[in-house]
Design an enzyme around this catalytic site. Sequence first.
Site, PDB file in Angstrom:
ATOM      1  N   GLU A  66      11.732  -0.281   5.272  1.00  0.00           N
ATOM      2  CA  GLU A  66      12.674  -1.400   5.112  1.00  0.00           C
ATOM      3  C   GLU A  66      11.963  -2.757   5.049  1.00  0.00           C
ATOM      4  OE1 GLU A  66      15.975  -2.271   4.611  1.00  0.00           O
ATOM      5  OE2 GLU A  66      16.059  -0.216   3.921  1.00  0.00           O
ATOM      6  N   HIS A  77       9.060  -3.434   3.599  1.00  0.00           N
ATOM      7  CA  HIS A  77       8.653  -3.629   2.201  1.00  0.00           C
ATOM      8  C   HIS A  77       9.869  -3.917   1.320  1.00  0.00           C
ATOM      9  CE1 HIS A  77       5.405  -0.722   3.578  1.00  0.00           C
ATOM     10  NE2 HIS A  77       4.688  -1.747   3.164  1.00  0.00           N
ATOM     11  N   GLN A  91      -2.739 -12.176   7.713  1.00  0.00           N
ATOM     12  CA  GLN A  91      -2.943 -11.874   6.284  1.00  0.00           C
ATOM     13  C   GLN A  91      -2.202 -12.891   5.413  1.00  0.00           C
ATOM     14  OE1 GLN A  91      -2.860  -7.866   4.304  1.00  0.00           O
ATOM     15  NE2 GLN A  91      -0.731  -8.398   3.948  1.00  0.00           N
ATOM     16  N   GLU A  98       5.706 -11.413   7.075  1.00  0.00           N
ATOM     17  CA  GLU A  98       5.160 -12.123   8.239  1.00  0.00           C
ATOM     18  C   GLU A  98       4.668 -11.163   9.311  1.00  0.00           C
ATOM     19  OE1 GLU A  98       8.129 -14.916   9.533  1.00  0.00           O
ATOM     20  OE2 GLU A  98       7.482 -16.397   8.047  1.00  0.00           O
ATOM     21  N   ARG A 102       2.065   2.276   9.864  1.00  0.00           N
ATOM     22  CA  ARG A 102       1.242   2.920  10.905  1.00  0.00           C
ATOM     23  C   ARG A 102       2.082   3.433  12.073  1.00  0.00           C
ATOM     24  NH1 ARG A 102      -2.888  -0.992   9.141  1.00  0.00           N
ATOM     25  NH2 ARG A 102      -4.621   0.266   8.359  1.00  0.00           N
ATOM     26  N   MET A 150       0.842  -1.198   0.000  1.00  0.00           N
ATOM     27  CA  MET A 150       0.000   0.000   0.000  1.00  0.00           C
ATOM     28  C   MET A 150       0.879   1.250   0.000  1.00  0.00           C
ATOM     29  SD  MET A 150      -3.457  -0.955   2.014  1.00  0.00           S
ATOM     30  CE  MET A 150      -2.901  -0.731   3.679  1.00  0.00           C
ATOM     31  N   VAL A 157      10.839  -7.320   9.716  1.00  0.00           N
ATOM     32  CA  VAL A 157      11.989  -6.422   9.878  1.00  0.00           C
ATOM     33  C   VAL A 157      11.676  -5.493  11.050  1.00  0.00           C
ATOM     34  CG1 VAL A 157      13.440  -4.672   8.787  1.00  0.00           C
ATOM     35  CG2 VAL A 157      12.518  -6.555   7.416  1.00  0.00           C
ATOM     36  N   SER A 212       6.288  -0.800  10.393  1.00  0.00           N
ATOM     37  CA  SER A 212       4.917  -0.694   9.904  1.00  0.00           C
ATOM     38  C   SER A 212       4.674   0.744   9.480  1.00  0.00           C
ATOM     39  CB  SER A 212       3.938  -1.057  11.029  1.00  0.00           C
ATOM     40  OG  SER A 212       2.633  -0.612  10.706  1.00  0.00           O
ATOM     41  N   ALA A 267       4.041   3.955   0.918  1.00  0.00           N
ATOM     42  CA  ALA A 267       4.703   4.471   2.134  1.00  0.00           C
ATOM     43  C   ALA A 267       5.765   3.455   2.560  1.00  0.00           C
ATOM     44  CB  ALA A 267       3.702   4.745   3.250  1.00  0.00           C
TER      45      ALA A 267
HETATM   46  O1  PAF Z   1      -0.244  -5.719   3.536  1.00  0.00           O
HETATM   47  C1  PAF Z   1      -0.646  -4.800   2.793  1.00  0.00           C
HETATM   48  O2  PAF Z   1       0.018  -3.779   2.598  1.00  0.00           O
HETATM   49  C2  PAF Z   1      -2.005  -4.935   2.129  1.00  0.00           C
HETATM   50  O3  PAF Z   1      -2.913  -5.569   2.971  1.00  0.00           O
HETATM   51  C3  PAF Z   1      -1.954  -5.610   0.763  1.00  0.00           C
HETATM   52  C4  PAF Z   1      -1.452  -7.041   0.861  1.00  0.00           C
HETATM   53  C5  PAF Z   1      -1.027  -4.832  -0.160  1.00  0.00           C
HETATM   54  C6  PAF Z   1      -3.340  -5.639   0.141  1.00  0.00           C
HETATM   55  O4  PAF Z   1      -3.848  -4.360  -0.012  1.00  0.00           O
END
Ligand code: PAF
Length: 292
Positions: free
Chosen positions: A35, A37, A153, A148, A187, A30, A176, A185, A32
């Site tokens: 590290e 990601h 999810q 993880e 958030r 999503m 991480v 995160s 933003a």
């Molecule tokens: O983990 C996320 O950032 C979101 O839930 C995802 C997997 C990109 C789906 O919108």
Amino acid sequence: MERSGSKEEVRQAVGAARREGKRVALVPTMGALHEGHLSLVRAACERADYVIVSLFVNPMQFAPGEDFEAYPRDLDGDLTLLAAEGADFVFAPSAETMYAPDASVTVDPGPLGAVWEGASRPTHFRGVCTVVAKLFAITSPALGFFGEKDYQQLQVVRRMARDLDLPVRVVGCPIVRHADGLAMSSRNAYLSADQRAAAPVLYHALRTAETLALGGETDTRALAGAMAETIAAEPLARIDYAAVVHPETLEPLDALDGPARAIVAAHVGATRLIDNMALVGGDGGEAKAGDA
Ligand code: PAF
């Protein structure tokens, strides 16, 4: 690095890559990016020849009153980071591109999506499954990479791919953490300085369970209780849940006698944070833990 918000353009790029015999990976995000990601992008680059990163703040996975509008967005920063990592294609669609105005078919996450996070956010995993299924359909990846950190999810998406026979291998990548243990995160950006200082309490709770497990504790109520006590001792935190669950079914375990996952969720101020850690109970009370 190519970039487009068009489904047609990403499909064409994937088609060309596949015709060249390239293995295609998708890293859904999503945006933003942090590290955590980027570790997914690196893992994807190691295992695939053509890496697509999607940037899409999916409205369907936010309930009314959640933080959809406030969710951090930084397209330029994300593009710079992804170019440096060597991503091949950034797919950044608009909500209008992703969802027809009268879209009505969604993916039901089943019972795995109703517990833990799903209990607090009843529509969340329907939104996640729907958008991830669409992203898989648009980009046809051989591999999909998920962190993880969002452990439930990851399991829900794995189950969806299995149950719907989606031709994609769902790859989970380790959490991480910041130096003080807080899981990375997007958030975390919501936290004030005081809240940020308090937020590693989730990690401390998990480490408490890990230490007890390593010491031979196999009673999961004792492990969950110790995690809850750790969080309760932090005045800025309010616990949602602390549990020891089966790593795939996410059902609470009675005893730590095999692979398990310690999971926690808590509010720190107005921000809801989640974290988790692998715990492995061995034979004869011996236990070893992972993900430190
Ligand atoms: O983990 C996320 O950032 C979101 O839930 C995802 C997997 C990109 C789906 O919108």
